[in-house]
Structures are given as C-alpha cells and as structure tokens.
Design a protein around this motif. Structure first.
Motif: not given
Length: 365
Positions: A136-156
C-alpha cells in the motif's frame, strides 16, 4: 479499574509498537502533504526519482538545475514567473520533505517487517496484513507521482480528483495499520458484534467526507462562499450545476464540491450521534463511552471546519482541520475494531498462556 486473576503475557507488544510508530509517521505525512498543498509546493519537483530523490540539492549548480526544470512548467510560466531562487527553495523543501517522509515510511515498514518475519514474530494472518501495508505504501508513492504528473502539463495545479484519491489512500493505509495494531491488544474489551456494522458505516462515511475534502482542497473551493450555514445567502447557489455533463459538477465544480462537503459533514454528525445513542440504549458498556468521544470529536471537527471556511482558509486553521479529520478517522477505526472483537492472533496467543482466567476489564482506547 482493571482486575484480573492472572494477566497473560503480551507477545505482540513490539509488533504493536512498530505499527503505532508507522501510524504516527502516516499522520505526519498527511499533515506535511496538506502544508505542501496549501503552500502550492507540490509541482516544485518535476521528476520522480525514488532512489536518487533521497538527497536534496547540495550544490548551487544542482539548485539552479532544479529551478530551471521548474521554470518549464505551466505553473511557473502562468503563476510564478517572477519567482526568485530563494522563493523556489521554500516550496521545493516542502515537496522534498513530503517525498522524504514517504520513503521513510516505506523503510519503517519494510525493515522491521523483515526482522519480525525472520524472528518468527509475525503469525500467518499478520504477515498478510504487514505485506498489505508495505505494498500500500508503494502504491501510494505511485499515486502521488500520478497526481503530481497531472499538474505538469496544460495545468497550473494538480487534478483535484487525483489529490482526493491520494489523500484517501493515505487514510486507508492509516486505518489498516491502526486496525492491525488495535487487534493485538493483550486484553481487549468484550466485543459488541451486534452493532459493529455501525462502526463500519461511520468509518465509511468518514472516508467519503475525507475524499470530498480532498476535492474541496484541490479546487480551492474553500476560498469562496465563506458564510455559514448558508452559502452567501443561498442554500445551493445556481452555479452549482454550471458544468455539462451534470455529474462533473460533483468533481469539477467548486460550488458543488463545497456543498457536498458541507452536507456530508451534517450526515456524519447525525450518524455518529445516532450511533452513540443506539449503543448506549443497547447497553454497550465501554463502547458507549468511546462512541460519545467520537461524537465529541466530530462536533469539534465540524466547528473547526466552519471557522476555517469563514476565515477563508488560513494555513494554520486548514492544517488543524486536516489534523482533526485524521483524529476522527483514527478513533472511528479503533471504535469499529473494538466492537468487531480482537484479532484471532490475540485469541490464539492468550489461549497458549493458560486457561481463560481474566475477568471483564475496562477499555480506555
């Protein structure tokens, strides 16, 4: 007052303390994550480097390189184009600290798990739970990057849906760790399985409210409609249905997400109040006291939420509100676990220490 003819040994004390330490780290992680969001620091690190990311920039050249990468984001170009290097360092440290805590939690789960496993201190059922926490901790790390990645392109900023998923997953991890730890008490209170379903229902409603709070945070929905109990003189402003298709208003519309967060709070408050009365009338004993403690906490959390809203979300009140949510969740899990009964691991260990000579005890958890 506790009384017993003979007290059984506590073979799982070390494991229980380990789990409680992990729970403490998760709580800190949630609070740091909230501060990272509120300081708009989440997009300051534009790469996901699970191993190399352990170390922060240590030279002027490395700081300049990190700042240059951030300058390529839409957030910098559209919002922070006047940002200086020292201002960038401030938001960078928040995000780095958040990620560092995530890595620390992973190690705090993995290393003791291996040690306890090798020493034969993890019974079969607990092995599965410990593995679930680690993955679950490993999955949470991946979800965190999935979240951050959503703000790097075409969003602020990051996607509010992904932010809510990230927050809710952290709370699920905390709940799992507390469930495992609470089930290892050497002398748990007598269970109350007839009404344990109410504990499960309240826990589920708390999770829904946390998810709704994540949407509010992601949309900065608390920055508008800062009156209570109305929303600037209206029950539900007309703009709540402005987005087509209609269902997207519940995830993308700041007005609707704030309204849902308010309504869910009322439902949670009412459900916890009814549960406390129901358990009291059913003769729930020590579970009654815990139910009323939970009701008091939910009431306090609601008051903090109202103050936070009316004051237009100052940092300290917003963090206190997030901490209050974690406390409510923790007590809800402990309450549900206590009514559901002790872990079979504990029952087996107790039976191995001799006959059942314990008298009923008071449980202050």
């Amino acid at each position: 007052m506790e009384s017993a003819l003979t007290a059984p040994a506590d073979p799982h004390r070390a494991v229980r303390l380990w789990l409680m330490f992990v729970a403490f780290l998760i709580v800190v992680m949630v609070l740091v994550g909230g501060a990272t969001r509120l300081t708009d620091s989440g997009l300051s690190i534009t790469q996901w480097e699970p191993i190399k990311g352990f170390l922060p920039p240590l030279t002027a050249e490395k700081w300049a390189s990190e700042f240059l990468e951030y300058q390529q984001t839409d957030e910098f170009k559209q919002v922070n184009s006047a940002m200086t290097l020292s201002e960038f360092e401030f938001i960078y440290w928040w995000e780095w600290g958040h990620r560092f805590l995530g890595r620390l939690i992973g190690l705090a789960v993995l290393i003791p798990m291996i040690v306890f496993w090798a020493a034969g201190r993890l019974p079969g059922r607990l092995k599965g739970g410990a593995l679930a926490v680690f993955f679950g901790v490993c999955l949470q790390g991946a979800i965190g990057w999935w979240m951050v990645k959503s703000g790097l392109v075409d969003r602020v900023d990051v996607s509010q849906v992904r932010l809510a998923v990230h927050l809710t997953m952290a709370c699920l991890l905390l709940a799992l760790v507390l469930w495992l730890a609470r089930g290892l008490l050497p002398r748990p209170a007598p269970p109350f399985p007839a009404l344990a379903w109410q504990g499960a229902a309240v826990f589920g409603l708390v999770l829904v409210q946390i998810f709704a709070g994540g949407l509010v945070a992601g949309l900065d929905a608390g920055m508008a409609y800062n009156s209570w109990p109305d929303m600037n003189g209206e029950v539900l402003p007309a703009g709540a249905w402005a987005i087509d298709p209609i269902w997207k208003n519940f995830t993308d519309n700041a007005i609707m997400t704030q309204f849902v967060h308010r309504v869910t709070a009322y439902l949670l408050w009412g459900a916890v109040a009814l549960q406390a009365v129901w358990i009291w009338r059913a003769g729930g004993g020590v579970h009654t006291k815990r139910a009323f403690v939970l009701f008091a906490l939910v009431t306090g959390q609601a008051m903090i939420g109202i103050i936070t809203l009316v004051m237009q979300v100052p940092l300290q009140w917003a963090l206190l509100h997030q901490f209050g949510g974690v406390v409510v969740l923790s007590v809800a899990v402990i309450h549900w676990r206590a009514m559901a009964g002790p872990s079979k691991i504990t029952a087996i260990a107790s039976s191995q220490n001799g006959p059942a000579t314990l008298q009923p005890v008071h449980d202050n958890a």
